[in-house]
Design an enzyme around this catalytic site. Structure first.
Site, mmCIF file in Angstrom:
data_model
loop_
_atom_site.group_PDB
_atom_site.id
_atom_site.type_symbol
_atom_site.label_atom_id
_atom_site.label_comp_id
_atom_site.label_asym_id
_atom_site.label_seq_id
_atom_site.Cartn_x
_atom_site.Cartn_y
_atom_site.Cartn_z
ATOM 1 N N HIS A 467 0.832 -1.201 0.000
ATOM 2 C CA HIS A 467 0.000 0.000 0.000
ATOM 3 C C HIS A 467 0.873 1.261 0.000
ATOM 4 O O HIS A 467 0.727 2.135 -0.866
ATOM 5 C CB HIS A 467 -0.906 -0.027 1.234
ATOM 6 N N GLU A 468 1.786 1.327 0.947
ATOM 7 C CA GLU A 468 2.612 2.536 1.047
ATOM 8 C C GLU A 468 3.511 2.676 -0.177
ATOM 9 O O GLU A 468 3.777 3.787 -0.639
ATOM 10 C CB GLU A 468 3.441 2.524 2.338
ATOM 11 N N HIS A 471 1.711 4.481 -2.901
ATOM 12 C CA HIS A 471 1.815 5.938 -2.745
ATOM 13 C C HIS A 471 3.185 6.415 -3.227
ATOM 14 O O HIS A 471 3.313 7.436 -3.911
ATOM 15 C CB HIS A 471 1.669 6.341 -1.275
ATOM 16 N N HIS A 474 3.525 6.633 -6.955
ATOM 17 C CA HIS A 474 2.788 7.788 -7.469
ATOM 18 C C HIS A 474 3.661 9.042 -7.354
ATOM 19 O O HIS A 474 3.711 9.876 -8.264
ATOM 20 C CB HIS A 474 1.510 7.946 -6.641
HETATM 21 ZN ZN ZN Z 1 -2.846 5.217 1.896
#
Ligand code: ZN
Length: 677
Positions: A467-468, A471, A474
């Site tokens: 998940h991290e 980010h 991105h």
């Molecule tokens: Zn998040």
């Protein structure tokens, strides 16, 4: 490769607490001078107005970012004092900037100038975003209101920091020494050994427990000792409240009310009916009613399923575990659930851990992203990191071009804030002739290694890591050279969780798990049988998890809809009312979960917690294209890279989604992944 690319990494070792304040003042003075010049220079050009500000603010950020990061992950009293003294000056600077009429007029002049048409899409969007930010910054207010607006910003900066500090201190202050290992019956050997070493590290005999998440999670899931589970649960859910183990020493109660009132006042000054309404200005959704409709619609579908999941827990607790069905308490639910999962799916959270040593999962994550997006991710030696657990990595694309880098700080430890997050170290942007490449901080609180044994992660922890990293990608894979729309900058808040939740999907597929998982002793791939069980259990209690997320999101929205300048919404009553509608697990009266809900009281998710579910519609639907075209399909990966990751905030999130998916999003994939299809 190209000599015009540069990486600017912070010198953590050179951070000198004694000179932080005076150096910050120097930076701010320089920024004010640049802004004054930029706002008066005519004719207004991109170079004179936007570029000069971007470079000054970049210098400020390069100075401040390591200080802010260390305050979060290597907190000391001395650093915290200095950091908290600096915050009002930063707040004042940003308030003045947002209210600077001359700067606003210059920005408007740029938008109306002949040059504007020749700017890139990204540049034009940044100018338009800036004009919106002036409005949200109160540029149109009269002098008295401007002053009040600034005071509110100062208060909010102080209050939200106090909130975080209280949670961190309350978490650190609690520990429990266990004298008899029998009391830890049921815990995995590795968790018991970690507790022994924790005690030994503090010259104590026995086993030391604390409230760091891996410890809390292990006790709640595995400890057969019900009284111990209740004790940890109670300490955890009363942190930073008046009913906590340390009385009202770190009580966030009054501060939370002040935060809600200040936010309502800010919204009122800007002519909005509530802070929830104001929060929509930077989001894809149009208004709070649309959010409530979306959440209510999901709740309607999920509640009956969640209720039957909880009923199954209660029946099983009575039939197999000797707990009366009507006596199943909040601190029993994870423990009973793990045993029920064992019965129904022949799988316990602990069965998978040997297959996820961090030494395999972390390089596996890089291999998955490498194949999908055409990247090489390599550790770099000799870089100044601030703790021995931290590694710096460089990302290179298949054309051999350096794209960015990141610090990975994976494990839980004392004086480090809980949770997991990605933060910006540097932003990709043009600086004179050069392009500064992006650098990220990736922070998790994973189960640390015990002694010389490798860290073994739960599947949930692996998912958090993915998940991290989503980010991070991105932020780091952006191609935009203008800071305001580079990476996650300028992306609507409710689309921010798209790449992160998207990447989690690769934790569930054979092709990717072969890269991520390998037995700690034998290196053996995750056996088919275990994978079947893992996938079979994916929707185990998924509706219960969904209604919990809806509870948080609805609570957040109602708090920020109902609070006024004069009076904050009644926090407990709001939460109780939401729970009465959507929760299926009973919550004890002493629970003060809200006093540690940093996402909305100290983070960026105020009137925005719904963004997780909103963006999951997008992320699940984006992933469904890989389900159709191949999980490791590099062509599909390249399109996700170019249409979503690289463009950052240079166009609206819906356009990016449609460019990738070929149509607008539909909710089917999210419902299917949640077992509600
Ligand atoms: Zn998040």
């Amino acid at each position: 490769m190209g000599s015009d690319l540069q990486i600017n990494r912070p010198a953590f070792a050179a951070v000198d607490i004694d000179t932080i304040e005076v150096t910050l003042d120097d930076h701010l003075a320089r920024c004010r001078k640049v802004v004054a010049g930029a706002s008066t220079e005519r004719p207004v050009t991109w170079q004179s107005l936007m570029q000069s500000q971007a470079e000054a603010h970049n210098a400020l950020h390069l100075f401040w970012s390591p200080i802010s990061h260390l305050n979060a992950v290597m907190n000391t009293e001395a650093l915290r004092d200095v950091y908290n003294r600096c915050l009002p000056r930063l707040s004042a600077y940003w308030t003045d900037l947002g209210q600077n009429r001359a700067l606003h007029d210059a920005t408007l002049a740029l938008q109306e100038s002949p040059e504007f048409a020749s700017l890139s899409d990204a540049q034009r969007r940044e100018v338009e975003n800036d004009l919106r930010e002036f409005e949200l910054g109160g540029v149109a207010l009269d002098d008295a209101d401007k002053q009040r607006f600034g005071e509110i910003a100062q208060d909010l900066s102080r209050l939200t920091t106090e909130f975080s500090d209280n949670v961190l201190d309350a978490t650190n202050a609690w520990e429990k020494l266990i004298g008899d290992v029998q009391e830890l019956d049921g815990l995995p050997t590795s968790a018991i050994e970690a507790a022994r070493q924790r005690a030994a590290g503090k010259s104590m005999q026995g086993w030391l427990l604390n409230l760091e998440f891996p410890v809390y999670h292990a006790v709640m899931t595995f400890a057969n000792n019900r009284a111990l589970r209740e004790e940890l649960y109670t300490a955890y859910v009363t942190r930073a409240s008046a009913t906590g183990p340390h009385g009202s020493r770190w009580d966030n109660g009054a501060g939370m009310n002040s935060i809600l009132q200040r936010r309502a006042e800010k919204a009122a000054l800007l002519g909005r009916s509530s802070y929830a309404e104001l929060s929509m200005a930077r989001k894809m959704v149009e208004n709070p009613a649309q959010v409530i409709d979306f959440l209510d619609g999901l709740a309607e579908q999920a509640i009956p399923v969640a209720q039957s999941e909880f009923d199954a827990i209660c029946r099983f607790a009575e039939s197999d575990l000797g707990l009366a069905a009507n006596d199943v308490a909040a601190w029993d639910v994870p423990w009973v659930s793990d045993k029920l999962k064992k019965r129904d799916h022949d799988l316990s959270d602990d069965d998978l851990k040997p297959y996820f040593p961090a030494s395999r999962a972390i390089p596996g994550l890089f291999a998955v992203c490498g194949q999908l997006f055409g990247l090489d991710i390599e550790a770099e030696e000799g870089i100044d990191v601030y703790h021995p657990d931290v590694t710096y990595y460089a990302i290179t694309d298949r054309q051999g071009q350096l794209r960015g880098g990141f610090y990975l700080d994976p494990y839980a430890r004392e004086h480090k804030r809980g949770g997991a997050w990605m933060d910006v170290c540097t932003t990709r942007q043009r600086l004179g002739e050069a392009v500064q490449l992006p650098v990220a901080y990736l922070v998790c609180n994973l189960t640390p290694p015990v002694g010389d044994a490798p860290a073994l992660l739960t599947h949930q922890e692996v998912t958090t890591l993915f998940h991290e990293f989503g980010h991070g990608l991105h932020h780091m894979l952006t191609r935009m050279d203008t800071a305001g729309v580079s990476g996650i900058n300028g992306v609507e808040w409710d689309a921010i969780e798209l790449p992160s939740q998207f990447l989690e999907n690769w934790c569930w597929e054979r092709e990717s798990l072969d890269l991520i998982a390998g037995h700690v002793e034998t290196g053996e791939a995750l056996p088919d049988e275990l994978l079947e069980k893992l996938r079979g259990a994916r929707t185990f209690q998924a509706a219960m998890q969904l209604v919990r997320q809806l509870e948080f999101a609805l609570f957040d929205m109602h708090l920020h809809l109902d609070s006024t300048v004069e009076r904050a919404a009644d926090i407990q009553a709001t939460l109780d009312a939401v729970r009465a509608r959507v929760a299926v697990v009973p919550t004890p009266d002493f629970n003060r979960f809200q006093n540690g809900f940093s996402h909305i009281f100290a983070g960026g998710y105020a009137a925005g917690y719904f963004s997780y579910k909103w963006a999951e519609v997008l992320s699940a639907d984006a992933f469904s294209r890989f389900e159709e075209e191949g999980i490791m399909n590099a062509d599909t990966g390249r399109e996700f890279l170019t249409e979503i990751l690289e463009v950052g905030g240079s166009r609206d999130a819906m356009s990016s989604f449609v460019a990738f998916r070929g149509r607008e999003p539909v909710i089917d994939a999210l419902l299917r992944h949640s077992g509600l299809a």
